[in-house]
Design an enzyme around this catalytic site. Structure first.
Site, short mmCIF file in Angstrom:
data_model
loop_
_atom_site.label_atom_id
_atom_site.label_comp_id
_atom_site.label_asym_id
_atom_site.label_seq_id
_atom_site.Cartn_x
_atom_site.Cartn_y
_atom_site.Cartn_z
CG ASP A 52 40.99 65.34 44.66
OD1 ASP A 52 41.42 66.14 43.79
OD2 ASP A 52 40.45 65.65 45.71
CD GLU A 81 35.93 70.58 49.12
OE1 GLU A 81 35.66 69.46 49.09
OE2 GLU A 81 37.01 70.86 48.75
CG ASP A 82 36.46 74.38 45.81
OD1 ASP A 82 36.23 74.43 46.91
OD2 ASP A 82 37.47 73.67 45.50
CG HIS A 127 42.41 69.60 39.91
ND1 HIS A 127 43.23 68.65 40.24
CD2 HIS A 127 41.24 69.53 41.05
CE1 HIS A 127 42.73 67.90 41.59
NE2 HIS A 127 41.81 68.39 41.98
CG HIS A 147 36.67 66.25 42.61
ND1 HIS A 147 37.43 66.39 41.21
CD2 HIS A 147 37.48 66.75 43.30
CE1 HIS A 147 38.54 67.11 41.28
NE2 HIS A 147 38.72 67.51 42.64
CG ASP A 148 37.73 70.28 44.01
OD1 ASP A 148 37.43 69.74 44.82
OD2 ASP A 148 38.49 70.18 43.26
P1 NDP Z 1 45.83 72.83 51.46
O1 NDP Z 1 47.03 72.50 51.93
O2 NDP Z 1 44.82 72.11 51.62
O3 NDP Z 1 46.24 73.24 49.88
C1 NDP Z 1 46.20 72.17 49.02
C2 NDP Z 1 44.80 71.98 48.21
O4 NDP Z 1 44.80 73.30 47.22
C3 NDP Z 1 44.93 70.92 47.26
O5 NDP Z 1 44.40 69.79 48.03
C4 NDP Z 1 44.01 71.31 46.30
O6 NDP Z 1 42.65 70.98 46.60
C5 NDP Z 1 44.15 72.61 45.96
N1 NDP Z 1 45.18 73.40 45.13
C6 NDP Z 1 45.06 74.27 44.44
N2 NDP Z 1 45.92 74.37 43.56
C7 NDP Z 1 46.79 73.61 43.70
C8 NDP Z 1 48.08 73.25 43.20
N3 NDP Z 1 48.73 74.06 42.00
N4 NDP Z 1 48.81 72.25 43.53
C9 NDP Z 1 48.36 71.50 44.35
N5 NDP Z 1 47.10 71.72 45.24
C10 NDP Z 1 46.40 72.77 44.80
O7 NDP Z 1 45.70 74.28 51.78
P2 NDP Z 1 44.98 75.18 52.60
O8 NDP Z 1 45.11 76.56 52.08
O9 NDP Z 1 43.60 74.69 52.62
O10 NDP Z 1 45.60 75.28 54.04
C11 NDP Z 1 45.24 74.46 54.94
C12 NDP Z 1 46.14 73.55 55.82
O11 NDP Z 1 47.51 73.52 55.22
C13 NDP Z 1 46.19 73.79 57.33
O12 NDP Z 1 45.29 73.06 57.89
C14 NDP Z 1 47.71 73.23 57.51
O13 NDP Z 1 47.40 71.93 57.72
C15 NDP Z 1 48.27 73.38 56.31
N6 NDP Z 1 49.32 74.42 56.33
C16 NDP Z 1 50.63 74.15 56.36
C17 NDP Z 1 51.59 75.06 56.51
C18 NDP Z 1 53.08 74.66 56.77
O14 NDP Z 1 54.06 75.57 56.70
N7 NDP Z 1 53.64 73.55 57.11
C19 NDP Z 1 51.33 76.48 56.58
C20 NDP Z 1 49.95 76.82 56.05
C21 NDP Z 1 49.09 75.80 56.12
P3 NDP Z 1 41.63 70.64 45.71
O15 NDP Z 1 41.89 69.32 45.01
O16 NDP Z 1 40.18 70.79 46.48
O17 NDP Z 1 41.85 71.92 44.66
ZN ZN Z 2 40.38 68.16 43.69
#
Ligand code: NDP
Ligand code: ZN
Length: 186
Positions: free
Chosen positions: A127, A70-71, A36, A66-67
């Site tokens: 991103d 954070e990670d 990513h 960038h991550d």
């Molecule tokens: P996120 O919704 O933030 O998850 C998406 C993040 O996961 C992306 O921004 C990315 O961040 C990373 N990521 C890793 N793999 C993938 C992939 N294959 N495709 C896309 N993104 C990927 O999840 P959280 O687990 O942090 O959930 C928290 C939020 O999700 C809650 O606050 C709520 O708003 C929402 N939520 C909604 C639900 C619903 O049913 N509507 C249910 C549960 C939660 P990066 O670039 O940092 O890797």
């Molecule tokens: Zn990212």
């Protein structure tokens, strides 16, 4: 590009790959996490990006890193020592405050985006584009995400990128296309 730029980028990719270690993306095939951040950097360097053909190396390095803060175990001090103040500052601008709840972090991204540096805005745009591209296909997105959850991610993502899009119309056009068609494979 000159040899020292290429060397810096490869060193950065190596550092980030080690930092992310065994971490995986959330999609069903669980690709290595480093896929990513490398995709984010490649989107910024590609011909469609307004940074083409001379993307500043610090922006590409920050994209690759960038991550990490954070990670992973990588700290601000580690980045400052290895990559210097500019790359470090951009990465920190792109890092969520982990003391906040997930909901508060999502709101903080919306509120802080307009105040970020142009360099950080470039990274934020790419991103989000990378994550949206993943979410559009059933193989790319995390398994088990409902249509509602995907749609909510699109809406949130647009709120973040709206205040950044002016710095990179080339990436902006790709985001607009995704937001406009608003369709995805189920
Ligand atoms: P996120 O919704 O933030 O998850 C998406 C993040 O996961 C992306 O921004 C990315 O961040 C990373 N990521 C890793 N793999 C993938 C992939 N294959 N495709 C896309 N993104 C990927 O999840 P959280 O687990 O942090 O959930 C928290 C939020 O999700 C809650 O606050 C709520 O708003 C929402 N939520 C909604 C639900 C619903 O049913 N509507 C249910 C549960 C939660 P990066 O670039 O940092 O890797
Ligand atoms: Zn990212």
């Amino acid at each position: 590009s000159n040899p020292s730029t290429l060397s810096q980028l490869l060193e950065t990719a190596h550092f980030a790959a080690l930092a992310h270690g065994q971490q995986r993306r959330k999609s069903p095939s669980q690709p290595a996490y480093i896929q990513h951040p490398l995709h984010v950097a490649s989107l910024l360097a590609a011909p469609e990006s307004s940074l083409h053909p001379h993307p500043p190396v610090e922006i590409l390095q920050a994209a690759i890193l960038h991550d990490t803060v954070e990670d992973t175990d990588v700290t601000e001090e580690d980045l400052r020592r290895v990559f210097g103040p500019v790359v470090t500052r951009i990465v920190l601008e792109c890092s969520d405050d982990k003391a906040l709840s997930k909901e508060a972090r999502k709101q903080a991204q919306i509120d802080s985006a307009p105040h970020k540096s142009d360099e950080a805005k470039h990274v934020k745009l790419a991103d989000k584009l990378s994550n949206l591209r993943d979410l559009m296909s059933s193989e790319g997105r995390p398994s088990g995400w409902s249509v509602k959850r995907i749609q909510e991610y699109f809406v949130w993502s647009k709120r973040v990128t709206d205040s950044c899009i002016h710095v990179n119309p080339g990436i902006g056009a790709q985001l607009d296309e995704i937001y406009r068609q608003g369709t995805f494979e189920v």
